[in-house]
Design a protein around this motif. Structure first.
Motif, short mmCIF file in Angstrom:
data_model
loop_
_atom_site.label_atom_id
_atom_site.label_comp_id
_atom_site.label_asym_id
_atom_site.label_seq_id
_atom_site.Cartn_x
_atom_site.Cartn_y
_atom_site.Cartn_z
N CYS A 185 -8.87 -10.05 -6.17
CA CYS A 185 -9.69 -10.34 -7.36
C CYS A 185 -8.58 -11.12 -8.33
CB CYS A 185 -9.89 -9.02 -7.99
SG CYS A 185 -10.55 -8.83 -9.71
N ASP A 229 -14.95 -10.57 -13.34
CA ASP A 229 -13.69 -11.12 -12.66
C ASP A 229 -14.11 -11.88 -11.45
OD1 ASP A 229 -12.12 -9.70 -14.30
OD2 ASP A 229 -11.49 -8.23 -13.00
N PRO A 285 -8.28 -11.84 -12.68
CA PRO A 285 -8.99 -11.46 -13.48
C PRO A 285 -9.74 -12.59 -14.37
CG PRO A 285 -6.80 -10.34 -13.65
CD PRO A 285 -7.03 -11.36 -12.31
N ARG A 286 -10.83 -12.46 -15.16
CA ARG A 286 -11.72 -13.38 -15.40
C ARG A 286 -10.88 -14.33 -16.29
NH1 ARG A 286 -16.45 -10.99 -18.60
NH2 ARG A 286 -14.66 -10.78 -20.02
#
Length: 241
Positions: free
Chosen positions: A178, A167, A180-181
């Motif tokens: 963060c 991520d 999410p990738r």
């Protein structure tokens, strides 16, 4: 399943988001990306920088350690690549000083951009002098042991946010978040749009326009029962000053 339910695992082949996308998200910073992503992904105010003026973004290498134990940070260093950010949490709350200058020295050699941890850190004078950015829950000289196997590159929880290996983590003076990738490209596009809108707002405010009018908030205030009174009208209604 989150990392709190997995120990004794090291995942070695984590995919990363596109490097240019990561860098562009870092330029935008935490506040802009947080708003653009729908006000989600922020780890909260308990994780704070030990320095001022640093802004980084990178791919998460996640570490799940036991409280008072930094064995898995040693294990995780091998998995780090240039452009990564080390993200550490524990199976139960602990603010022992699990990270210091020697760890940072090893991470700098591997091209790691910084550390985010729910634990404490120490050697902060040295960390600041070497300009290795850290966001932590505490500064604490209390040392740790190396006695219990945790995991590396499994999902972990940081301030209520699940962080998965790969991520995109963004960190600056406003905090840590963060992305999410798999959402990185979409979130970057939304962040670009927000920056363009804010540039237009900034120009309008520099020209003297009120945000109250530009954003249509005067009517919102009126619909909520808001009124404008002269001082005399206010005193008449409320019995003087």
């Amino acid at each position: 399943m989150t990392g709190t339910q997995q120990t004794g695992i090291v995942v070695t082949d984590v995919a990363r988001a596109d490097a240019a996308t990561i860098d562009a998200l870092g330029v935008h910073g935490v506040a802009t990306v947080h708003e653009a992503m729908g006000r989600v992904g922020l780890v909260g105010a308990d994780i704070r920088p030990i320095q001022d003026g640093s802004r980084i973004a990178g791919s998460a290498v996640t570490v799940l350690s036991w409280p008072g134990d930094n064995l898995m940070i040693h294990v995780a260093i091998e998995q780090c690549r240039p452009g990564d950010i080390l993200v550490v949490s524990t199976t139960s709350p602990s603010v022992d000083g699990a990270f210091g200058e020697l760890f940072a020295t090893a991470l700098v050699q591997r091209g790691v951009r910084g550390l985010v941890t729910t634990t404490g850190v120490r050697d902060v004078v040295d960390l600041r002098e070497m300009e290795f950015p850290v966001w932590s829950a505490a500064v604490n000289a209390q040392g740790t042991v190396k006695a219990t196997a945790g995991s590396v590159n499994v999902p972990i929880v940081v301030g209520g946010v699940v962080v998965r290996a790969g991520d995109v983590v963004i960190a600056d003076d406003d905090g840590v978040m963060c992305v999410p990738r798999d959402d990185a490209a979409r979130v970057l596009a939304a962040s670009d749009t927000r920056v363009e809108k804010e540039a237009a707002d900034r120009a309008a405010y520099q020209g003297g326009q009120l945000s109250l009018d530009r954003k249509g908030l005067r009517q919102v205030f009126a619909d909520l029962g808001g009124r404008y009174l002269t001082e005399a009208e206010y005193e008449a209604e409320h019995g003087g000053r």
